[in-house]
Structures are given as structure tokens and as C-alpha cells.
Design a protein around this motif. Structure first.
Motif, PDB file in Angstrom:
ATOM      1  N   LEU A 213       0.829  -1.203   0.000  1.00  0.00           N
ATOM      2  CA  LEU A 213       0.000   0.000   0.000  1.00  0.00           C
ATOM      3  C   LEU A 213       0.866   1.257   0.000  1.00  0.00           C
ATOM      4  O   LEU A 213       0.599   2.223  -0.737  1.00  0.00           O
ATOM      5  CB  LEU A 213      -0.908  -0.026   1.229  1.00  0.00           C
ATOM      6  N   PHE A 214       1.918   1.242   0.793  1.00  0.00           N
ATOM      7  CA  PHE A 214       2.810   2.404   0.832  1.00  0.00           C
ATOM      8  C   PHE A 214       3.537   2.592  -0.499  1.00  0.00           C
ATOM      9  O   PHE A 214       3.649   3.720  -1.014  1.00  0.00           O
ATOM     10  CB  PHE A 214       3.822   2.237   1.966  1.00  0.00           C
ATOM     11  N   GLN A 215       4.007   1.508  -1.061  1.00  0.00           N
ATOM     12  CA  GLN A 215       4.748   1.597  -2.320  1.00  0.00           C
ATOM     13  C   GLN A 215       3.884   2.068  -3.477  1.00  0.00           C
ATOM     14  O   GLN A 215       4.359   2.766  -4.379  1.00  0.00           O
ATOM     15  CB  GLN A 215       5.374   0.244  -2.637  1.00  0.00           C
ATOM     16  N   SER A 216       2.602   1.708  -3.469  1.00  0.00           N
ATOM     17  CA  SER A 216       1.724   2.066  -4.583  1.00  0.00           C
ATOM     18  C   SER A 216       1.032   3.409  -4.407  1.00  0.00           C
ATOM     19  O   SER A 216       0.620   4.035  -5.401  1.00  0.00           O
ATOM     20  CB  SER A 216       0.659   0.979  -4.780  1.00  0.00           C
ATOM     21  N   SER A 217       0.869   3.852  -3.148  1.00  0.00           N
ATOM     22  CA  SER A 217       0.076   5.062  -2.921  1.00  0.00           C
ATOM     23  C   SER A 217       0.750   6.098  -2.036  1.00  0.00           C
ATOM     24  O   SER A 217       0.295   7.248  -1.961  1.00  0.00           O
ATOM     25  CB  SER A 217      -1.264   4.682  -2.287  1.00  0.00           C
ATOM     26  N   GLY A 218       1.797   5.689  -1.320  1.00  0.00           N
ATOM     27  CA  GLY A 218       2.419   6.608  -0.374  1.00  0.00           C
ATOM     28  C   GLY A 218       1.702   6.664   0.963  1.00  0.00           C
ATOM     29  O   GLY A 218       2.107   7.418   1.854  1.00  0.00           O
ATOM     30  N   ILE A 219       0.631   5.864   1.127  1.00  0.00           N
ATOM     31  CA  ILE A 219      -0.114   5.850   2.383  1.00  0.00           C
ATOM     32  C   ILE A 219       0.661   5.036   3.420  1.00  0.00           C
ATOM     33  O   ILE A 219       0.991   3.881   3.200  1.00  0.00           O
ATOM     34  CB  ILE A 219      -1.513   5.231   2.200  1.00  0.00           C
ATOM     35  N   LYS A 220       0.942   5.660   4.557  1.00  0.00           N
ATOM     36  CA  LYS A 220       1.607   4.975   5.657  1.00  0.00           C
ATOM     37  C   LYS A 220       0.575   4.506   6.669  1.00  0.00           C
ATOM     38  O   LYS A 220      -0.102   5.327   7.305  1.00  0.00           O
ATOM     39  CB  LYS A 220       2.608   5.903   6.349  1.00  0.00           C
ATOM     40  N   VAL A 221       0.437   3.204   6.790  1.00  0.00           N
ATOM     41  CA  VAL A 221      -0.444   2.646   7.805  1.00  0.00           C
ATOM     42  C   VAL A 221       0.193   2.859   9.180  1.00  0.00           C
ATOM     43  O   VAL A 221       1.376   2.572   9.366  1.00  0.00           O
ATOM     44  CB  VAL A 221      -0.683   1.141   7.548  1.00  0.00           C
ATOM     45  N   SER A 222      -0.591   3.383  10.125  1.00  0.00           N
ATOM     46  CA  SER A 222      -0.068   3.679  11.463  1.00  0.00           C
ATOM     47  C   SER A 222      -0.260   2.528  12.435  1.00  0.00           C
ATOM     48  O   SER A 222       0.469   2.421  13.421  1.00  0.00           O
ATOM     49  CB  SER A 222      -0.752   4.931  12.033  1.00  0.00           C
ATOM     50  N   PHE A 223      -1.267   1.697  12.187  1.00  0.00           N
ATOM     51  CA  PHE A 223      -1.491   0.550  13.074  1.00  0.00           C
ATOM     52  C   PHE A 223      -2.081  -0.609  12.290  1.00  0.00           C
ATOM     53  O   PHE A 223      -2.757  -0.429  11.280  1.00  0.00           O
ATOM     54  CB  PHE A 223      -2.399   0.913  14.256  1.00  0.00           C
ATOM     55  N   ILE A 224      -1.787  -1.793  12.777  1.00  0.00           N
ATOM     56  CA  ILE A 224      -2.369  -3.027  12.243  1.00  0.00           C
ATOM     57  C   ILE A 224      -3.020  -3.774  13.401  1.00  0.00           C
ATOM     58  O   ILE A 224      -2.388  -4.006  14.434  1.00  0.00           O
ATOM     59  CB  ILE A 224      -1.313  -3.914  11.566  1.00  0.00           C
ATOM     60  N   ASN A 225      -4.290  -4.094  13.223  1.00  0.00           N
ATOM     61  CA  ASN A 225      -5.047  -4.833  14.227  1.00  0.00           C
ATOM     62  C   ASN A 225      -5.168  -6.275  13.753  1.00  0.00           C
ATOM     63  O   ASN A 225      -5.892  -6.551  12.799  1.00  0.00           O
ATOM     64  CB  ASN A 225      -6.430  -4.191  14.400  1.00  0.00           C
ATOM     65  N   PHE A 226      -4.400  -7.180  14.396  1.00  0.00           N
ATOM     66  CA  PHE A 226      -4.484  -8.569  13.964  1.00  0.00           C
ATOM     67  C   PHE A 226      -5.626  -9.307  14.656  1.00  0.00           C
ATOM     68  O   PHE A 226      -5.754 -10.519  14.591  1.00  0.00           O
ATOM     69  CB  PHE A 226      -3.141  -9.310  14.147  1.00  0.00           C
ATOM     70  N   ALA A 227      -6.494  -8.547  15.306  1.00  0.00           N
ATOM     71  CA  ALA A 227      -7.813  -8.970  15.766  1.00  0.00           C
ATOM     72  C   ALA A 227      -7.761 -10.174  16.692  1.00  0.00           C
ATOM     73  O   ALA A 227      -6.847 -10.333  17.486  1.00  0.00           O
ATOM     74  CB  ALA A 227      -8.738  -9.198  14.574  1.00  0.00           C
ATOM     75  N   GLY A 228      -8.784 -11.021  16.605  1.00  0.00           N
ATOM     76  CA  GLY A 228      -8.944 -12.090  17.588  1.00  0.00           C
ATOM     77  C   GLY A 228      -8.600 -13.448  17.039  1.00  0.00           C
ATOM     78  O   GLY A 228      -7.984 -13.599  15.992  1.00  0.00           O
TER      79      GLY A 228
END
Length: 415
Positions: A213-228
Motif C-alpha cells: 500500500l505504501f509503495q503504490s500510494s504513499g499511504i503509511k499505515v499507522s497501526f495493524i489490528n491482527f484482531a482475535g
């Protein structure tokens, strides 16, 4: 054998004071488990557990998690109201709903909750009914199949939950121009799995997606929720998940994929509802009748409306018979309730000591999806919930329902 948090004599005294059936939760064990989890993930400075309200929506337990530094994961307007009543707000709340109403979005925005969209198509609806927040998360559907013990547990290809990688990528590209500043990705990969290596492999998919996502759009994800989905051992002899090993496997993937990238540091979140309370709750009931036909039945003073898990969620819950631990387990029973439903069985062909009327049965691993799945089918009412406090006392945290509760929402003269 599985053990109880109290001596048999103490539990029998409690059952005399508090009429069965009831749920009993072990506060000290819940707190210690929360602390072990946080210690295991201390390497990730942004880590936070968001306890899933749906698995046990009792304010006494939610308050314990708040005191232990956890947030909550809510899925409905009512759960949001419950979270607010317990003092949660803002970053304390992850709102993970689906097929969401306008009222739910409006309350989530009022509480400044982290909105985790199930459908990127809801962005226009959210903006129209409530306004867009500055942070947004999207639930990712990886399109894979999760299997456990030779069964398909989740088939994401046919699941109603989440958006595709392409849908999330397209949505995220459009959001900075609309004022969105913080982005997150959410996905559930576990579902009863307990192997550390499995979670390390699964989270690589999320880390790789964030890099793409970052490489294609420049959007930096700030968190990842690996849920339950971190499982618990229901049967005696099964190994519990090693949370330190699970964390180490996730850290290894993080160090390999995220640390060298522009996304480091990246916060990790979890929603481990079953893991957090499942092993620390007990369903307690009394033998009402013994019946013998072609089989031997032990009929309880509870029915599976009050504890549905053995019928629909997990087919085995270990049973202790306080006071009879030393007796031989040489009798075979079907443990039943009183519903007009032949499937109303807590256990089938279970080997137990000889049972008599008045014996107490304790079902282990009843701390999650027990009360929250209960119903009033057949007019059978929901039981009380008790808390074994950290100081060793017992208190009621939800009273048993009464017929007046059952009739309360009806518009008729029920005298």
C-alpha cells in the motif's frame, strides 16, 4: 484434569448461598492474563489489546480491563453505550461493525472511537450521516480459508466480512484529500489456532499488504489490528497457547518486514476476547433429576439456552463435580436441560462419577461467549453472573432474570 480456582468445599458453600445456575469469573486470573499479554508485546511501543465486548459484555469485567490498560472492541450501538458507561472513549474504543446504521456511526463519532470499516463503500454513508474522522481503519478480507483440526473454520472467500485488497487500496488513496490523516488495517487470522508459527506466518500477509500500500500510494499505515482468534485448550491435556512464543513469532516477522521499511514504528493491536476471559469463567449448575432409559441422563437446573456453547460453539467443555474428585469416573451420562428440544445437551456420553440429585457440575472454559450467547427460548431465563474477586470474596455482578424481566418489553396486561 482441569482445576478450579476454589477448593471444592468453598465452591459448594457458594452454591448454597447463590442459587444455581450461575456463571463465575475469576478476577485475579483475568488480571494476570492481561498482564502476561501486555508483557509479551512490550517490544511494540504502540501495542494495545481491545477486549471484544461481544464475548462477555459485563461492566464489571470491562472495568477490570480498563484498569489493566486495555481498550474495548464494540460492534453495535448498545456496546458503544456500554463502553461509554464504563468510562471508555476516544482511542480506547475500536468500533468494528458491519451493515452499520446511521445511529451507530453517529455515536461512534460522538465518542471519537476508532472506526474500523467493514465495507469501504460505507465511506460516503459515514460522511453523510456523521462526518469522516481524521483516522480510519478498514477490515481486510484476505480471501483465504482457515482450517483447524481438519475443519474449515473460516472461508474468507464466502465471508460477509471485510473488503478486498484492491478496495482498501482504492479507498485509502482517496482519503487524504478528505482530511484523513491516520490509517489502519484490521484482519482476523486466528479462530481457535494456538500455534505460534501460525500467527507469525499469518501476520506477514498484513505486513506485506501495508508495504504494498505504501509503495503504490504513499499511504503509511499507522497501526495493524491482527484482531482475535487466539484459541484456548478446552480438553484436558491440550497445550495452551504460549503467548510469549506467539509474540516472538510476530516480532520476528515485524523485524524482517516492517523495521527496514518506512512504516517503522508501526503499532500493533489485538482483540483476543476468547483468550482473555474464556479459561477464567465457569458455568455452575445442579443435578435436578437422574433418568434412565436406553441411556442414563443427568438433568440439570439449567438448559442450554443459558450456556449455548456446548451445543453450537464448542462441542466439549470439561466438567468437574466438586466433592467427587476422588471417585471413579465409571458412569456415562448425557447431561441435559429442560428445553423442548432434543439437542438440549451439555454433554453426550460423558464419563463422570456416579451422580445424584443435588450434585454440583462445573463447566470449565465458560468465560467467553457464554452469557452473551444465551437466550430466553421456552421462557427459560438467563442466570446470574458472579465475580470471584481478587481478594477472594464473591459478589453478584448480574442478577438472575425473573419472569417480570421476560414480560417487561411486552405490551399486555400480564397479571
Amino acid at each position: 484434569m482441569k482445576t478450579l480456582p476454589l477448593a471444592s468445599e468453598t465452591l459448594l458453600r457458594i452454591a448454597k448461598k447463590y442459587p444455581t445456575p450461575f456463571y463465575l469469573y475469576d478476577e485475579n486470573a483475568i488480571r494476570q492474563n492481561a498482564r502476561r499479554l501486555q508483557a509479551a508485546f512490550a517490544w511494540n511501543r504502540g501495542y494495545r489489546e481491545f477486549f471484544s465486548v461481544k464475548c462477555n459484555p459485563n461492566p464489571a469485567l470491562l472495568s477490570i480491563f480498563k484498569e489493566e490498560g486495555c481498550g474495548v472492541d464494540c460492534a453495535s450501538e448498545t456496546e458503544l453505550l456500554l463502553a461509554r458507561a464504563c468510562g471508555f472513549s476516544g482511542d480506547d474504543i475500536m468500533f468494528t461493525s458491519n451493515n452499520t446504521t446511521a445511529a451507530e456511526f453517529r455515536l461512534a463519532r460522538e465518542l471519537d472511537a476508532i472506526i474500523n470499516l467493514d465495507d469501504t463503500g460505507h465511506l460516503d454513508f459515514l460522511q453523510r450521516v456523521a462526518s469522516l474522522p481524521e483516522r480510519i481503519s478498514c477490515r481486510y478480507n484476505p480471501g483465504i480459508e482457515i482450517r483447524y483440526q481438519n475443519q474449515c473454520i473460516i472461508d474468507f472467500a464466502g465471508s460477509k466480512f471485510g473488503a478486498t485488497k484492491e478496495q482498501i487500496s482504492a479507498a485509502f488513496r482517496s482519503l487524504p484529500s478528505q482530511g484523513i490523516k491516520t490509517f489502519g488495517i484490521h484482519a482476523q487470522f486466528g479462530c481457535h489456532r494456538r500455534e505460534a508459527d501460525y500467527f507469525g506466518s499469518a501476520i506477514r500477509c498484513l505486513f506485506s499488504f501495508a508495504i504494498e500500500l505504501f509503495q503504490s500510494s504513499g499511504i503509511k499505515v499507522s497501526f495493524i489490528n491482527f484482531a482475535g482468534g487466539l484459541g484456548i485448550p478446552y480438553r484436558p491435556g491440550e497445550d495452551a497457547a504460549d503467548i510469549a512464543a506467539v509474540s516472538a513469532a510476530i516480532q520476528a516477522a515485524y523485524d524482517e518486514i516492517i523495521v527496514p521499511s518506512a512504516l517503522h514504528p508501526l503499532a500493533l493491536f489485538s482483540e483476543l476476547g476468547l483468550y482473555m476471559t474464556g479459561p477464567y469463567g465457569y458455568f455452575v449448575s445442579s443435578v435436578l433429576h437422574i433418568k434412565e432409559t436406553d441411556k442414563q441422563f443427568a438433568g440439570l437446573d439449567a438448559s442450554t439456552n443459558a450456556f449455548l456453547s456446548p451445543l453450537r460453539y464448542n462441542d466439549y467443555h470439561h466438567i468437574s463435580v466438586p466433592g467427587k474428585e476422588a471417585q471413579p469416573f465409571n458412569q456415562r451420562y448425557d447431561i441435559t436441560g429442560a428445553l423442548c428440544e432434543n439437542r438440549d445437551r451439555f454433554a453426550v456420553d460423558r464419563e463422570l462419577p456416579t451422580l445424584v440429585t443435588g450434585d454440583i457440575l462445573v463447566f470449565h472454559d465458560a468465560g467467553a461467549y457464554g452469557y452473551s450467547h444465551s437466550t430466553t427460548f421456552n421462557g427459560k431465563l438467563r442466570p446470574a453472573e458472579l465475580l470471584l474477586t481478587a481478594e477472594g470474596s464473591v459478589k453478584t455482578i448480574r442478577r438472575a432474570e425473573t419472569p417480570q424481566d421476560y414480560f417487561a418489553t411486552l405490551s399486555f396486561d400480564g397479571r
